[in-house]
Scaffold this motif. Structure first.
Motif, mmCIF file in Angstrom:
data_model
loop_
_atom_site.group_PDB
_atom_site.id
_atom_site.type_symbol
_atom_site.label_atom_id
_atom_site.label_comp_id
_atom_site.label_asym_id
_atom_site.label_seq_id
_atom_site.Cartn_x
_atom_site.Cartn_y
_atom_site.Cartn_z
ATOM 1 N N LEU A 11 23.132 -10.199 -11.248
ATOM 2 C CA LEU A 11 23.115 -11.510 -11.889
ATOM 3 C C LEU A 11 22.155 -11.537 -13.076
ATOM 4 O O LEU A 11 22.468 -12.080 -14.139
ATOM 5 C CB LEU A 11 22.728 -12.583 -10.873
ATOM 6 C CG LEU A 11 23.771 -12.926 -9.807
ATOM 7 C CD1 LEU A 11 23.217 -13.958 -8.845
ATOM 8 C CD2 LEU A 11 25.056 -13.435 -10.454
ATOM 9 N N MET A 12 20.991 -10.934 -12.903
ATOM 10 C CA MET A 12 20.023 -10.881 -14.008
ATOM 11 C C MET A 12 20.567 -10.044 -15.167
ATOM 12 O O MET A 12 20.353 -10.372 -16.337
ATOM 13 C CB MET A 12 18.699 -10.306 -13.502
ATOM 14 C CG MET A 12 17.941 -11.219 -12.552
ATOM 15 S SD MET A 12 17.429 -12.767 -13.348
ATOM 16 C CE MET A 12 16.239 -12.138 -14.551
ATOM 17 N N LEU A 44 23.104 -12.143 -16.982
ATOM 18 C CA LEU A 44 22.422 -13.207 -17.724
ATOM 19 C C LEU A 44 21.793 -12.670 -18.999
ATOM 20 O O LEU A 44 21.912 -13.284 -20.072
ATOM 21 C CB LEU A 44 21.347 -13.838 -16.828
ATOM 22 C CG LEU A 44 20.496 -14.952 -17.467
ATOM 23 C CD1 LEU A 44 21.384 -16.118 -17.877
ATOM 24 C CD2 LEU A 44 19.417 -15.417 -16.506
ATOM 25 N N ILE A 87 24.414 -12.019 -21.605
ATOM 26 C CA ILE A 87 24.871 -13.234 -22.283
ATOM 27 C C ILE A 87 23.859 -13.673 -23.328
ATOM 28 O O ILE A 87 24.218 -14.070 -24.452
ATOM 29 C CB ILE A 87 25.113 -14.349 -21.246
ATOM 30 C CG1 ILE A 87 26.278 -13.980 -20.334
ATOM 31 C CG2 ILE A 87 25.359 -15.688 -21.932
ATOM 32 C CD1 ILE A 87 26.488 -14.924 -19.169
ATOM 33 N N VAL A 88 22.566 -13.593 -22.968
ATOM 34 C CA VAL A 88 21.522 -13.955 -23.926
ATOM 35 C C VAL A 88 21.560 -13.032 -25.134
ATOM 36 O O VAL A 88 21.494 -13.484 -26.295
ATOM 37 C CB VAL A 88 20.136 -13.900 -23.244
ATOM 38 C CG1 VAL A 88 19.029 -14.091 -24.273
ATOM 39 C CG2 VAL A 88 20.038 -14.956 -22.158
#
Length: 228
Positions: free
Chosen positions: A52-53, A56, A59-60
């Motif tokens: 998940l990290m 994330l 995406i950033v």
């Protein structure tokens, strides 16, 4: 809730120890309370949190990268190779950081672990504590383990052969339920002390202390700050 393990003072431990000593004075059984901060590592939950990290961070990074604008007259609109490389690095870095973070703070891994996984980890740790504390080596085979796993908020009660046959599974289940209920509404010390007293009363009825006999196991609560 796991921080309560660190909050156990010497006075708290002494109160639990007195309850064990008094309960054992009325029965031939041995009562061993064990309080564990956490029972499992939850590797699957750590990996999921890392994934998940990683997503994330990807995406950033995608939103921070400058968007490729095709040259006039060109129909090439795909991302440049270096953009794909940086996004891959972001996923890997985020995954590694997430796994490390979840290993430092197990509650994060537990958020992605099922109730079944947590119950299995607690039961496995309780079985290991039952062996490590040598409860199964008592001469009378009447030892009973009260195992509390604070991070998982799960209680396990394991009785050796003679104590199990004397108490029965129904009484053991009832003790687990009553201790769990007390932990929701009272302090760890009060809940565990009351559970020891309740267990002592039950054992007195089925395995009374009919002779002067020495304790085979210490009358002291065991505190485990890491997974067994």
């Amino acid at each position: 809730m796991s921080h309560l393990v660190a909050d156990l003072t010497d006075e708290d431990c002494e109160a639990i120890n007195r309850a064990v000593q008094q309960a054992e004075s009325r029965t031939e059984a041995e009562i061993v309370p064990v309080v564990a901060a956490i029972s499992g590592r939850y590797d699957r939950g750590e990996d999921l949190f890392g994934l998940l990290m990683g997503l994330l961070l990807m995406i950033v990074a995608w939103n921070l990268l400058p968007q490729s604008i095709p040259e006039p007259g060109s129909w090439e609109v795909g991302p440049a190779w270096w953009e794909a490389f940086l996004l891959s690095i972001a996923v890997i870095a985020g995954f590694l950081f997430g796994v490390h973070l979840a290993s430092r703070f197990p509650v994060l891994a537990q958020l992605l672990s099922s109730s079944k996984d947590k119950t299995e980890e607690v039961m496995a740790a309780a079985q290991m504590a039952f062996v490590q504390e040598e409860i199964h080596h008592t001469q009378r085979r009447a030892g009973v383990l009260l195992y509390l796993s604070m991070t998982e908020r799960i209680v396990a009660v394991i009785a050796d052969k003679v104590a199990y046959e004397a108490l029965g599974q129904a009484a053991i289940n009832e003790l687990c339920q009553s201790l769990t209920a007390r932990l929701r509404s009272d302090s760890l010390t009060n809940a565990l002390t009351a559970a020891v007293e309740e267990l002592g009363q039950q054992l007195q009825q089925v395995l009374p202390n009919t002779a002067v006999q020495a304790d085979e196991l210490p009358n002291a609560v065991r505190v485990l700050r890491n997974a067994v």
